[in-house]
Enzyme design. Structure first.
Site, PDB file in Angstrom:
ATOM      1  CB  SER A 191     -67.138  26.600 -59.898  1.00 59.83           C
ATOM      2  OG  SER A 191     -66.740  25.863 -61.042  1.00 59.83           O
TER       3      SER A 191
ATOM      4  CE  LYS B  49     -74.108  27.719 -63.171  1.00 59.74           C
ATOM      5  NZ  LYS B  49     -74.385  28.851 -64.057  1.00 59.74           N
TER       6      LYS B  49
END
Length: 422
Positions: A318, A67
């Site tokens: 992720s 992110k």
């Protein structure tokens, strides 16, 4: 007539993001984010039938997830006036940390709205980067609405977690690294929450090598992307039910939907239990800590949901922002699914000395006594024995069955019949 008018009111993928946008993002991020490793796994290749499997370890990125790529790329392009006023964002945790880090690096005040389900580890980490954290809403959509209200009331710039061109371009830099680290790539598996990460990766791969298959992975309890693609319009869930809070979104939005429907080849779903197995095997075999959202693509690979026979497959891990107690629960569930962990209710005579016999028996049979707790007494329990619950770890179902059988045969220890039947 513009492209949105010819596309049912939605932008086209090229209207949203191009490979050139991703390359420009990479230049902004060059000295800010890590080039995360690609870890080859023979174990996962053998388990899945793939020729090779590469784990793209974004859990080793700054802030513990991908992110920070999109957040910094977006905030670096704010005007001086926008930076001065500050930004607000909504997040289930990882976007929060990405925005907070970018704010610290760019000297921008940040306010983050998170839902009540956000793990405390993510909240504390976000505050640690200097952000003000506001807990509001039982699910992400409520936090999102509150953040928009704050943006309007306090004239803050809203940094969207996924439905933003600069966010998508920043996340797409993962795809650029994949192409360089894994040139033989055939298929890439990527988690989908709001769709920002997969949109960026798919944009890069389509531009460079359209033969590479891009498959999105969602939890069964938050599976909105597949029906959206099937219907040709955004499908919104009324509620979500999954342990993977990082991808517990209720829908794609206009920009990510436009990219996903044009550039993503397929979307599949996995169960919470399958994700728990993936979390377990990542810790055990790859020696890496992943949150459930980050482990979802591996769950799809190992469960056989995606056919990858004789392919070179990238699995994007992720994120790894999970607190230790939650990780312990996930790996316990994973081991139970793998048949390597069993819980049993026992009745022990001569408390507490009988515990020594119990522990010694488990050890003698090559197993591990993980948990032992006194259980609540029921009307059917023998008043002269102490009920306990135990958690025993072993090498497989047959081993655990043998251990429980040995316990049941020891004087002073009884195993509940329903446990042995399992």
């Amino acid at each position: 007539m513009n492209s949105e008018e010819t596309n049912g009111g939605l932008p086209t993928a090229d209207d949203v993001v191009t490979a050139a946008d991703v390359r420009a993002a990479r230049e902004r991020l060059e000295d800010v984010v890590h080039r995360t490793p690609l870890d080859r796994s023979t174990t996962f290749a053998e388990r899945s039938g793939a020729t090779s499997v590469g784990l793209k370890l974004e859990n080793m990125q700054r802030t513990g997830s991908f992110k920070s790529r999109g957040a910094y790329n977006t905030m670096a392009q704010l005007s001086p006036e926008e930076r001065e006023r500050g930004v607000v964002a909504s997040s289930a945790g990882n976007h929060a940390q990405g925005v907070a880090l970018a704010g610290r690096l760019l000297d921008v005040d940040t306010t983050i709205v998170v839902p009540e389900v956000t793990p405390s580890a993510k909240i504390e980490a976000t505050r640690g980067y200097g952000a003000d954290v506001v807990v509001e809403g039982d699910i992400y959509e409520r936090s999102y609405e509150h953040a928009l209200e704050l943006a309007d009331e306090e004239e803050l710039s809203f940094v969207h977690p996924f439905n933003d061109e600069a966010i998508i371009a920043g996340q797409g830099t993962v795809g650029l690294e994949l192409l360089e680290q894994y040139p033989e790539l055939d298929t890439v598996l990527v988690s989908i929450g709001g769709g920002g990460l997969i949109s960026g990766i798919a944009t890069v791969l389509e531009a460079r090598d359209p033969d590479v298959r891009v498959v999105g992975v969602q939890p069964e309890g938050a599976s909105h992307a597949k029906p959206s693609l099937e219907r040709g319009e955004i499908h919104e869930l009324s509620d979500v039910d999954t342990v993977a809070e990082g991808i517990a979104d209720t829908r794609l939005l206009e920009k990510t939907f436009a990219v996903v429907r044009e550039r993503v080849d397929d979307v599949v779903s996995v169960s919470d239990r399958e994700m728990s197995v993936a979390v377990t095997l990542l810790a055990e075999r790859a020696k890496t800590v992943a949150e459930t959202a980050g482990a979802a693509p591996l769950a799809a690979l190992l469960s056989g949901t995606v056919d990858v026979d004789d392919e070179h497959v990238a699995v994007v891990v992720s994120g790894g922002n999970v607190n230790l107690s939650e990780h312990g629960e996930l790996t316990r569930t994973g081991r139970m699914e793998l048949g390597r962990y069993a819980e049993a209710r026992l009745a022990i005579a001569d408390w507490p000395t009988g515990v020594e016999t119990l522990a010694a028996t488990v050890e003698q049979h090559g197993a591990e006594l993980d948990v032992l707790e006194r259980a609540r007494r029921t009307a059917t329990d023998d008043p002269n024995r102490t009920p306990v619950t135990v958690g025993v770890a072993g090498s497989g179902p047959e081993h655990l069955s043998a251990v429980l059988g040995a316990l049941d045969e020891r004087d002073g220890i009884g195993v509940a019949d329903d446990t042995l039947d399992e």
